[in-house]
Design a protein around this motif. Structure first.
Motif, PDB file in Angstrom:
ATOM      1  N   VAL A  86      -6.063  10.920  -7.806  1.00 25.52           N
ATOM      2  CA  VAL A  86      -4.637  10.614  -7.727  1.00 25.52           C
ATOM      3  C   VAL A  86      -4.421   9.271  -7.031  1.00 25.52           C
ATOM      4  CG1 VAL A  86      -2.444  11.350  -6.723  1.00 25.52           C
ATOM      5  CG2 VAL A  86      -3.920  13.026  -7.838  1.00 25.52           C
ATOM      6  N   PHE A  87      -5.198   9.038  -5.960  1.00 23.15           N
ATOM      7  CA  PHE A  87      -4.988   7.808  -5.202  1.00 23.15           C
ATOM      8  C   PHE A  87      -6.021   6.739  -5.541  1.00 23.15           C
ATOM      9  CE2 PHE A  87      -3.067  11.196  -2.584  1.00 23.15           C
ATOM     10  CZ  PHE A  87      -1.763  10.764  -2.691  1.00 23.15           C
ATOM     11  N   ALA A  88      -6.526   6.783  -6.746  1.00 28.73           N
ATOM     12  CA  ALA A  88      -7.519   5.794  -7.163  1.00 28.73           C
ATOM     13  C   ALA A  88      -6.949   4.386  -7.055  1.00 28.73           C
ATOM     14  CB  ALA A  88      -7.962   6.083  -8.597  1.00 28.73           C
ATOM     15  N   VAL A  89      -5.682   4.220  -7.423  1.00 31.24           N
ATOM     16  CA  VAL A  89      -5.089   2.875  -7.429  1.00 31.24           C
ATOM     17  C   VAL A  89      -4.959   2.308  -6.017  1.00 31.24           C
ATOM     18  CG1 VAL A  89      -2.984   1.608  -7.945  1.00 31.24           C
ATOM     19  CG2 VAL A  89      -3.981   3.101  -9.662  1.00 31.24           C
ATOM     20  N   PRO A  90      -4.293   3.021  -5.074  1.00 32.39           N
ATOM     21  CA  PRO A  90      -4.239   2.443  -3.722  1.00 32.39           C
ATOM     22  C   PRO A  90      -5.623   2.258  -3.098  1.00 32.39           C
ATOM     23  CG  PRO A  90      -3.178   4.602  -3.783  1.00 32.39           C
ATOM     24  CD  PRO A  90      -3.445   4.210  -5.188  1.00 32.39           C
ATOM     25  N   LEU A  91      -6.539   3.175  -3.367  1.00 29.06           N
ATOM     26  CA  LEU A  91      -7.878   3.030  -2.777  1.00 29.06           C
ATOM     27  C   LEU A  91      -8.557   1.755  -3.293  1.00 29.06           C
ATOM     28  CD1 LEU A  91      -9.225   6.692  -2.901  1.00 29.06           C
ATOM     29  CD2 LEU A  91      -8.707   5.352  -0.877  1.00 29.06           C
ATOM     30  N   ALA A  92      -8.504   1.576  -4.612  1.00 33.01           N
ATOM     31  CA  ALA A  92      -9.130   0.386  -5.193  1.00 33.01           C
ATOM     32  C   ALA A  92      -8.424  -0.871  -4.706  1.00 33.01           C
ATOM     33  CB  ALA A  92      -9.105   0.473  -6.716  1.00 33.01           C
ATOM     34  N   ALA A  93      -7.099  -0.786  -4.603  1.00 37.33           N
ATOM     35  CA  ALA A  93      -6.347  -1.964  -4.146  1.00 37.33           C
ATOM     36  C   ALA A  93      -6.725  -2.313  -2.709  1.00 37.33           C
ATOM     37  CB  ALA A  93      -4.851  -1.688  -4.255  1.00 37.33           C
ATOM     38  N   MET A  94      -6.941  -1.283  -1.877  1.00 43.99           N
ATOM     39  CA  MET A  94      -7.261  -1.563  -0.478  1.00 43.99           C
ATOM     40  C   MET A  94      -8.626  -2.223  -0.331  1.00 43.99           C
ATOM     41  SD  MET A  94      -5.644   1.352   1.951  1.00 43.99           S
ATOM     42  CE  MET A  94      -6.023   2.810   1.035  1.00 43.99           C
ATOM     43  N   THR A  95      -9.625  -1.671  -1.047  1.00 42.58           N
ATOM     44  CA  THR A  95     -10.946  -2.295  -0.928  1.00 42.58           C
ATOM     45  C   THR A  95     -10.917  -3.701  -1.526  1.00 42.58           C
ATOM     46  OG1 THR A  95     -11.668  -1.282  -2.981  1.00 42.58           O
ATOM     47  CG2 THR A  95     -12.193  -0.111  -0.953  1.00 42.58           C
ATOM     48  N   ALA A  96     -10.148  -3.860  -2.619  1.00 39.56           N
ATOM     49  CA  ALA A  96     -10.069  -5.183  -3.244  1.00 39.56           C
ATOM     50  C   ALA A  96      -9.364  -6.158  -2.308  1.00 39.56           C
ATOM     51  CB  ALA A  96      -9.328  -5.089  -4.571  1.00 39.56           C
ATOM     52  N   HIS A  97      -8.315  -5.690  -1.650  1.00 36.36           N
ATOM     53  CA  HIS A  97      -7.566  -6.599  -0.782  1.00 36.36           C
ATOM     54  C   HIS A  97      -8.412  -7.052   0.397  1.00 36.36           C
ATOM     55  CE1 HIS A  97      -4.355  -7.774   2.135  1.00 36.36           C
ATOM     56  NE2 HIS A  97      -3.949  -8.399   1.044  1.00 36.36           N
ATOM     57  N   ARG A  98      -9.260  -6.151   0.867  1.00 40.33           N
ATOM     58  CA  ARG A  98     -10.173  -6.507   1.952  1.00 40.33           C
ATOM     59  C   ARG A  98     -11.096  -7.641   1.512  1.00 40.33           C
ATOM     60  NH1 ARG A  98     -10.913  -3.876   6.575  1.00 40.33           N
ATOM     61  NH2 ARG A  98     -13.015  -3.916   7.411  1.00 40.33           N
ATOM     62  N   VAL A 126       0.834  -1.204   0.000  1.00 45.99           N
ATOM     63  CA  VAL A 126       0.000   0.000   0.000  1.00 45.99           C
ATOM     64  C   VAL A 126       0.867   1.251   0.000  1.00 45.99           C
ATOM     65  CG1 VAL A 126      -1.626   1.340   1.378  1.00 45.99           C
ATOM     66  CG2 VAL A 126      -2.000  -1.089   1.051  1.00 45.99           C
ATOM     67  N   VAL A 127       1.903   1.227   0.848  1.00 48.32           N
ATOM     68  CA  VAL A 127       2.798   2.388   0.887  1.00 48.32           C
ATOM     69  C   VAL A 127       3.428   2.597  -0.488  1.00 48.32           C
ATOM     70  CG1 VAL A 127       4.924   3.273   1.873  1.00 48.32           C
ATOM     71  CG2 VAL A 127       3.229   2.206   3.351  1.00 48.32           C
ATOM     72  N   ALA A 128       3.840   1.497  -1.104  1.00 50.03           N
ATOM     73  CA  ALA A 128       4.456   1.608  -2.434  1.00 50.03           C
ATOM     74  C   ALA A 128       3.453   2.161  -3.437  1.00 50.03           C
ATOM     75  CB  ALA A 128       4.957   0.235  -2.879  1.00 50.03           C
ATOM     76  N   LEU A 129       2.205   1.683  -3.381  1.00 44.78           N
ATOM     77  CA  LEU A 129       1.195   2.164  -4.332  1.00 44.78           C
ATOM     78  C   LEU A 129       0.928   3.659  -4.128  1.00 44.78           C
ATOM     79  CD1 LEU A 129      -1.423  -0.724  -4.483  1.00 44.78           C
ATOM     80  CD2 LEU A 129       0.206  -0.017  -6.227  1.00 44.78           C
ATOM     81  N   VAL A 130       0.915   4.085  -2.864  1.00 40.83           N
ATOM     82  CA  VAL A 130       0.694   5.510  -2.597  1.00 40.83           C
ATOM     83  C   VAL A 130       1.829   6.333  -3.203  1.00 40.83           C
ATOM     84  CG1 VAL A 130       0.646   7.232  -0.776  1.00 40.83           C
ATOM     85  CG2 VAL A 130      -0.723   5.162  -0.564  1.00 40.83           C
ATOM     86  N   LEU A 131       3.053   5.857  -2.993  1.00 38.52           N
ATOM     87  CA  LEU A 131       4.198   6.595  -3.547  1.00 38.52           C
ATOM     88  C   LEU A 131       4.141   6.604  -5.073  1.00 38.52           C
ATOM     89  CD1 LEU A 131       7.059   5.405  -1.178  1.00 38.52           C
ATOM     90  CD2 LEU A 131       5.866   7.593  -1.206  1.00 38.52           C
ATOM     91  N   LEU A 132       3.824   5.441  -5.662  1.00 38.53           N
ATOM     92  CA  LEU A 132       3.733   5.375  -7.126  1.00 38.53           C
ATOM     93  C   LEU A 132       2.624   6.293  -7.633  1.00 38.53           C
ATOM     94  CD1 LEU A 132       4.217   1.568  -7.857  1.00 38.53           C
ATOM     95  CD2 LEU A 132       5.876   3.415  -7.960  1.00 38.53           C
ATOM     96  N   SER A 133       1.535   6.386  -6.863  1.00 40.14           N
ATOM     97  CA  SER A 133       0.432   7.254  -7.279  1.00 40.14           C
ATOM     98  C   SER A 133       0.877   8.701  -7.343  1.00 40.14           C
ATOM     99  CB  SER A 133      -0.732   7.140  -6.296  1.00 40.14           C
ATOM    100  OG  SER A 133      -1.266   5.858  -6.332  1.00 40.14           O
ATOM    101  N   VAL A 134       1.702   9.093  -6.377  1.00 37.34           N
ATOM    102  CA  VAL A 134       2.196  10.473  -6.382  1.00 37.34           C
ATOM    103  C   VAL A 134       3.055  10.706  -7.622  1.00 37.34           C
ATOM    104  CG1 VAL A 134       3.648  12.115  -5.160  1.00 37.34           C
ATOM    105  CG2 VAL A 134       2.060  10.665  -3.892  1.00 37.34           C
TER     106      VAL A 134
END
Lengths: 451, 937
Positions: free
Chosen positions: B480-492, B400-408
């Motif tokens: 901007v953070f669509a990817v980490p957000l989607a990844a988090m809900t998907a991972h749940r 998640v941290v990596a995805l947030v950084l990549l999103s930026v």
């Protein structure tokens, strides 16, 4: 059992393939970029401007009664009561340089004319012209600025915002580099007269292209001559340059007819001329092909072989050209037979023109198939009078002098393609009026909300 | 014992020279469980009371016998059941000789040998000390502090000043003046007791101690804590360990006592304010408790309010009695009360707990039953073993941290804020814009409109309210953070459906990448982004519903469906199909829940949905402009929705192959087929979207739908099929697994690389875009934007100010107004009449803007009287201004719009509240009742 299971599993990709296949085959929804050409709507309001003066009678009428009309004399902007009735044929002499008539009413078809007899000093002669509305793009033929032939451009601003025009001029030798011909400003509700010799002096044959830059503005030309042809004639816009056109309304008399052709393009135009006469269409000897060099105005004398009857000329060109015919059957006055589009609706022919007592005769041409024109007279209160029907054989021109007893105006209702003109003769004085349909309906673009 | 010993050593026991007399009163009520220990603790005291008296309040468990054995029958008085603590003390005192001090004891509170001497140390230190209380610790833990002095807040909350479960580390060991001390172990001067007439009989159970302390303080005496004296209190009533008996007080008595105490003791000018404030405040509390789903407490609050305010005479008498013993002004004892903000702090804490319970119900250890109980996955547990690296211990956190950084990094073109472009419109200048859109009577969108606002404005308004002045932050964060957000809900969701950590991690990232691969972010498709972030939650809730059917889960499923559908209405269609699959796979026994899940979004979306459903294909129109989609069939198959910003299609080919292969292993085939079914729903709907068109407004141009949402459902379903097949492959041969892994990684890694290289912007942009030139936007009236050609048709749009903000695009102008303006423009282009301009002016329009002017169009507009040419910033564009002043009056909405909007908000609130876990009193005893004080001892 196992095979059955695998079969069921295989059904899933199969359904996917079927869905894709179905979506590929199904026709797509309507194309969003379809063209939506303009459609006809009834006119609800129309404005036109007429030149005015002490010797000019302005006549206003309509095909159907309007709801209201106002006439404003320019430049004083005082209302003129004599022209203010939208339900009658009215004439008046307006004190001013011009008058703007604004008429309301659905499909009323309001039209205006002006007429007068020019003073001898300016060449004399009979003047009958139509008042024009806002012009976008006017091609004015038969003008001059020297050798006894002078034209005055009369520009009227119909609105409260300034208007501006650009002028382009052509002469027999080619385009004329005129002084201050661009960005000519006409102040709100005012009339500006521009003598062509102030732009380019010394040219006996000029064609002018007027382009409106902004504002709403009408244009008409007063053409006077003391040269080989004498007299006065108003000139209104000819058809824009095109490959095929019919110049209608040539009056009887073989002499003094000059065909003026403008080729505004960049290459030489070869123009074929046919006469649409009383008995049919033919090509007169000597006019088989007229060559007009690029960017020039060419004056060609119509030979006697064309005949002396009332007639029309059909011009066919390989390049777009604009044309008009100057007619000087006598030495006292001349007139222009202007090209006209076939009537697309009822046209109004003025009869009661105040002081001018010249009954109109009609020159009706059927350039295509046979056509009919119903001619009906109306009195000043718009009461219908006698009517008659004129039949025109295909490819012929008919000249008729309709019964006008008590009529203030005539309404022509064509069936088929008819190019019409009215000519007025008072002794040797002569004027010709190219007829066009009254503005009953107009083409409007299709409008929709943006998606 | 040690403590007491040191205490004694440190204190000069000057009072021992002339020991004060102490009469102890022990009140007991069914306390046989504790009495043996309590009584034995009384036998070892450095300094014993002079006289003893025990009062047994109708005990039925042998307490009376225990007391009689210990004290002797003559020292035990029997009191009838239902006797309040104050009355029981009064009965005991009647039997006692007159002593200097009275010591009050409960039957579940044991003492240390030095407790009484510690109390006496403090009691005798100053002459004006009339009440002393021990440091009360929890029994049997013995370490946790329960009370060291008491006070009351202005809202009537009993305040100890201690944290819950605060351990005693000597932090409160300095004696201090307090408003009151607990009745358990309270040492009070007999003369003062008599002067104040003991406890108020109207406070039989609660707040008797605070009331006595308050009166004592006003009478000029001091109450003080004696931390060297320690008492252990079992709080038997609070824990529900004391058997119930007839005559016990109802639960609402506590709140009534609080109101009564406050109103009886508050000094006069302040009393009036307090009288009104407590009344209104109690009603607010009732609403708050109802929203917080604590209906019993809400009922108690109402009963207490009724009882207090319906007996004004009782209150008057109590105030008169207190006036007699009053010697000090309230100002003098003000510092005994807690600061004014403390109740609000408590209120905030409660609110925070409630919100946490709503958002993450499973993490809140509410005292009531839980509404959901997700099993904690192994990687969710806190792993304190610090052997392997963080990556191995918490791979998901690292991801998640990596995805947030990549999103930026990928969002490098979007960080300027104020996103616009593509389908996205700018945000309003404040969150009030969205609230206004929801509640205002008419919408200033150029032409008057009376249509209902789009529902997605409501969640946007709620979320952006904390960042009131820059609501664009919300949109920027989502995009901007669509990817980490989607990844988090998907991972749940992944935790629900797969026990394999790394595959489900890859799966979640693949899903997130599928979102960005469609081009949804680059094209500013906010509706798609939000819907796809919420979609895994919808599936997750549906999954839970299938496992444990219940109306609350069904309601929650409906709410999530409604939220996603508000942003992308097509989700409702997908959801309907999904519910059918659920019904088909789970059978009839969930059908009632499924009806709830289906009806909920219909109700929550309400009339707005009806507006959309009237033109069925409008369900394709998501939040934002109806910018056409350009998806071809092959795009959809490869998970792309057409248009700019879509990733290369070949990246998905491997996933398609794996998804087909996933059907092969028979062990996992059931789940895989279910995933395929969901995927096929997505594919079918997406393909349908490529063949239909919809019209966003009456008469407007037809638009091809954007099919991002169903396309991602298709890809997501396939990816899930692959994930579900993992257990069947895990034990196969190495080469096979390695090949599958390589193919599976192509899509997420390849898409990530493409995403980083391309960035998330274009056409989405953080630069403001001019809909109309600035000087036109500044004019008072609206602007008609004219596009198209006279020969092939004109399109027009009426724009207010500098253009619509997000949400306004969905509010359509009234058809009548649109037709009127359209007809006027048509008339103007046909005839150049001034009356057409007058019509425009009457519609509030004062400028015409042609961004790409057709020469014929320009000629015609130029000729129109009443218009003036204005300069334009672009040579291709033209601007005309209307010389007449524009009319300002606009059509107003029907009166019922605002109530309807409010009702809609209320429905959302009710629905959300209903899904929150219900708080209930622990059975059998009340949670917060200090019942022992009544019948105690």
């Amino acid at each position: 059992m196992r095979i059955l299971d695998i079969g069921r599993a295989a059904a899933f990709p199969l359904v996917a393939v079927l869905l894709v296949a179905a979506a590929t085959v199904v026709p797509r929804g309507s194309d969003a970029d379809e063209s939506r050409p303009p459609t006809s709507v009834p006119v609800t309001q129309s404005s036109y401007a007429c030149p005015a003066g002490p010797v000019i009678t302005v006549a206003s009428g309509q095909v159907a009664p309007g709801t209201s009309a106002t006439a404003t004399a320019l430049p004083s902007r005082t209302p003129d009561q004599s022209l203010g009735d939208a339900g009658a044929w009215r004439t008046g002499v307006v004190d001013g340089q011009g008058v703007v008539v604004d008429q309301q009413g659905r499909g009323s078809g309001a039209v205006g004319y002006f007429a007068g007899t020019a003073p001898k000093s300016g060449g004399g002669g009979l003047v009958v012209g139509s008042c024009t509305g806002v012009v976008d793009d006017a091609w004015l033929m038969g003008l001059g600025s020297g050798n006894g032939h002078f034209s005055t451009l009369i520009l009227t601003n119909l609105a409260s915002t300034p208007a501006a025009v650009d002028l382009s001029l052509w002469g027999p030798q080619g385009p004329i580099d005129a002084v201050d011909a661009d960005g000519i400003v006409v102040e709100p509700f005012s009339v500006r007269r521009i003598r062509l010799d102030s732009l380019a002096a010394g040219e006996s044959e000029i064609a002018v292209h007027l382009q409106r830059r902004r504002g709403s503005l009408s244009a008409v030309v007063n053409d006077t001559s003391t040269a080989t042809f004498k007299g006065t004639e108003p000139i209104s816009a000819a058809l824009s340059p095109r490959r095929t056109q019919v110049v209608g309304g040539l009056v009887g008399g073989a002499s003094g007819r000059t065909l003026l052709v403008l080729n505004p393009g960049r290459s030489t135009a070869r123009v074929g001329v046919e006469v649409i006469g009383k008995d049919g269409t033919f090509t007169p000897t000597g006019l088989e092909q007229v060559t007009v060099k690029a960017g020039t105005v060419q004056a060609v004398t119509v030979p006697d072989s064309a005949g002396a009857d009332e007639q029309a000329l059909r011009l066919t060109s390989d390049r777009p050209v604009a044309a008009t015919v100057r007619m000087a059957p006598t030495a006292d006055d001349y007139a222009y037979a202007e090209p006209g589009a076939p009537l697309s609706g009822p046209a109004v022919v003025p009869v009661d023109l105040g002081s001018v007592r010249a009954a109109p005769s009609l020159v009706l041409t059927a350039p295509g198939g046979a056509a009919e024109v119903e001619v009906q007279g109306f009195d000043a209160s718009m009461k219908p009078l006698a009517s008659s029907t004129v039949t025109i054989a295909a490819g012929t021109t008919s000249a008729v002098r309709p019964e006008v007893d008590g009529a203030a105006y005539l309404v022509l209702r064509p069936t088929g393609r008819v190019v019409a003109a009215a000519t007025y003769a008072d002794g040797d004085a002569l004027s010709s009026l190219a007829l066009s349909a009254a503005p009953v309906s107009v083409q409007a673009p299709q409008v929709r909300p943006a998606g | 014992m040690d403590e007491a010993g040191t205490d004694e050593a440190q204190t000069g026991r000057h009072w021992l020279d002339d020991p004060p007399t102490v009469g102890a009163v022990l009140v007991a009520h069914n306390g046989a469980r504790w009495l043996p220990k309590v009584l034995s603790s009384l036998t070892h005291m450095f300094h014993a009371p002079t006289a003893w008296q025990a009062v047994d309040v109708g005990s039925t468990d042998g307490s009376g016998e225990l007391l009689a054995d210990f004290f002797g029958p003559e020292r035990v008085t029997q009191a009838p059941a239902g006797t309040g603590f104050g009355d029981a003390v009064r009965i005991g005192l009647a039997e006692l000789p007159d002593t200097a001090w009275i010591w009050l004891l409960h039957d579940d509170a044991s003492v240390l040998p030095g407790t009484l001497s510690g109390l006496l140390d403090t009691a005798t230190s100053e002459p004006d000390i009339a009440m002393v209380g021990p440091k009360i610790r929890e029994w049997p833990s013995l370490r946790r502090l329960l009370e060291v002095g008491l006070t009351v807040t202005s809202t009537g909350a009993r305040e100890t000043g201690l944290e819950t479960g605060e351990p005693d580390a000597g932090q409160h060991d300095r004696p201090r003046d307090v408003l009151a001390v607990s009745t358990a172990g309270m040492l009070v001067r007999r003369d003062v007791w008599d002067e104040l007439d003991g406890f108020d009989p109207d406070l039989p159970l609660h707040f008797d101690d605070i009331d006595l302390g308050w009166r004592l303080a006003r009478a000029g005496y001091r109450a003080r804590t004696a931390p060297t004296a320690v008492l252990f209190h079992a709080e038997s009533s609070r824990r529900g360990t004391r058997p119930h008996a007839p005559g016990d007080r109802p639960h609402w008595e506590q709140r009534r006592a609080a109101l009564y105490t406050l109103l009886a003791n508050t000094p006069m000018p302040h009393f009036v304010w307090q009288y009104v404030r407590l009344f209104v405040g109690s009603l607010v509390r009732v609403i708050g408790l109802l929203v917080g789903k604590d209906p019993e407490a809400a009922g108690d609050e109402l009963l207490a309010l009724r009882s207090t305010y319906l007996h004004p005479l009782r209150l008057l008498r109590a105030r008169r009695r207190r006036a007699r013993t009053r010697r000090r002004s309230h100002k003098a004892i003000r510092d005994l009360f807690p600061p004014y903000w403390l109740p609000y702090q408590h209120g905030y804490d409660v609110l925070r707990d409630t919100v946490t319970a709503l958002v993450k119900p499973e993490t809140v250890s509410s005292r009531g039953r839980r509404s959901t109980a997700l099993d904690q996955a192994p990687d969710d547990a806190v792993d304190l073993d610090d052997g392997p690296s963080l990556l191995l211990r918490r791979p998901w956190l690292v991801a998640v941290v990596a995805l947030v950084l990549l999103s930026v990094v990928a969002g490098r073109g979007l960080l300027g804020g104020g996103l616009t472009g593509g389908a996205l419109l700018p945000s309003p200048s404040t969150a009030g814009g969205w609230w206004g859109l929801w509640f205002e009577g008419h919408h200033d969108i150029g032409l008057g409109s009376t249509s209902l606002p789009p529902l997605f404005a409501l969640p946007l308004a709620v979320v952006s309210t904390p960042v009131w002045s820059s609501p664009s932050l919300v949109v920027t964060a989502l995009m901007v953070f669509a990817v980490p957000l989607a990844a988090m809900t998907a991972h749940r969701l992944g935790r629900q459906i797969s026990p394999h950590r790394i595959p489900r991690l890859v799966w979640a990232i693949a899903y997130a990448m599928a979102v960005v691969a469609t081009g949804a972010v680059a094209q500013g498709r906010l509706g798609t982004v939000v819907a796809l972030v919420v979609l895994p939650i919808v599936v997750n809730t549906a999954w839970q519903l299938a496992e444990r059917p219940g109306w609350q889960l069904a309601l929650r499923l409906g709410i999530w469906l409604a939220l996603a559908s508000a942003f992308a209405p097509i989700v409702l269609v997908l959801g309907l199909a999904g519910l059918l699959v659920l019904w088909w796979s789970e059978g009839r026994w969930v059908s009632r829940q499924l009806v709830v899940a289906l009806v909920t979004p219909l109700v929550l979306l309400g009339p707005w949905l009806a507006q959309r459903a009237l033109r069925p294909w409008q369900m394709w129109w998501e939040a934002g402009l109806p910018t056409p989609g350009t998806a071809a069939v092959h795009d959809v198959v490869l998970g792309r929705a057409g248009g700019p910003g879509a990733a290369p299609g070949w990246l998905t080919v491997g996933l398609l192959v794996l998804a087909v292969l996933a059907l092969v292993p028979s062990a996992t085939r059931g789940g895989v087929q279910l995933a395929w079914t969901v995927a096929l729903i997505g594919l079918g709907v997406a393909l349908a979207g490529t063949v239909v068109t919809y019209s966003p407004a009456a008469g407007a141009v037809d638009v091809a739908p954007w099919v991002g949402v169903p396309t991602v459902l298709w890809i997501g379903g396939l990816a899930t099929a692959v994930l579900l097949a993992v257990p069947a492959v895990a034990d196969r041969g190495r080469p096979l697994v390695a090949a599958a892994v390589v193919v599976a990684l192509v899509m997420p890694l390849g898409t990530a690389a493409w995403w980083l290289a391309r960035g998330s912007s274009d056409p989405l942009d953080d630069q403001p875009r001019e809909v109309v030139p600035a000087f036109v936007a500044d004019r008072p009236g609206d602007t008609v934007v004219v596009t198209g050609r006279v020969a092939s048709g004109i399109e027009l749009e009426v724009v207010a100010g500098d253009g619509p903000f997000l949400g306004q695009e969905a509010v359509s102008a009234s058809t009548r107004e649109v037709d009127r303006v359209g007809a006027a423009v048509r008339r103007m282009l046909a005839q150049s009449t001034e009356s057409a301009v007058a019509t425009l002016s009457a519609a509030g329009i004062d400028a015409i803007y042609a961004p790409r002017a057709d020469p014929e169009l320009v000629r015609r507009i130029d000729a129109t009287p009443g218009l003036e040419q204005s300069g334009s910033d672009d040579p291709d564009s033209r601007v005309w201004t209307v010389t007449a002043a524009p009319s300002a009056d606009q059509a107003s909405a029907p009166w019922w719009h605002r109530p309807l909007a409010s009702l809609q908000v209320l429905l959302w609130l009710v629905a959300i509240v209903l899904t929150a876990p219900v708080r209930r009193r622990a059975d059998p005893a009340p949670l917060a009742g200090d019942v022992e004080e009544e019948v105690t001892p």
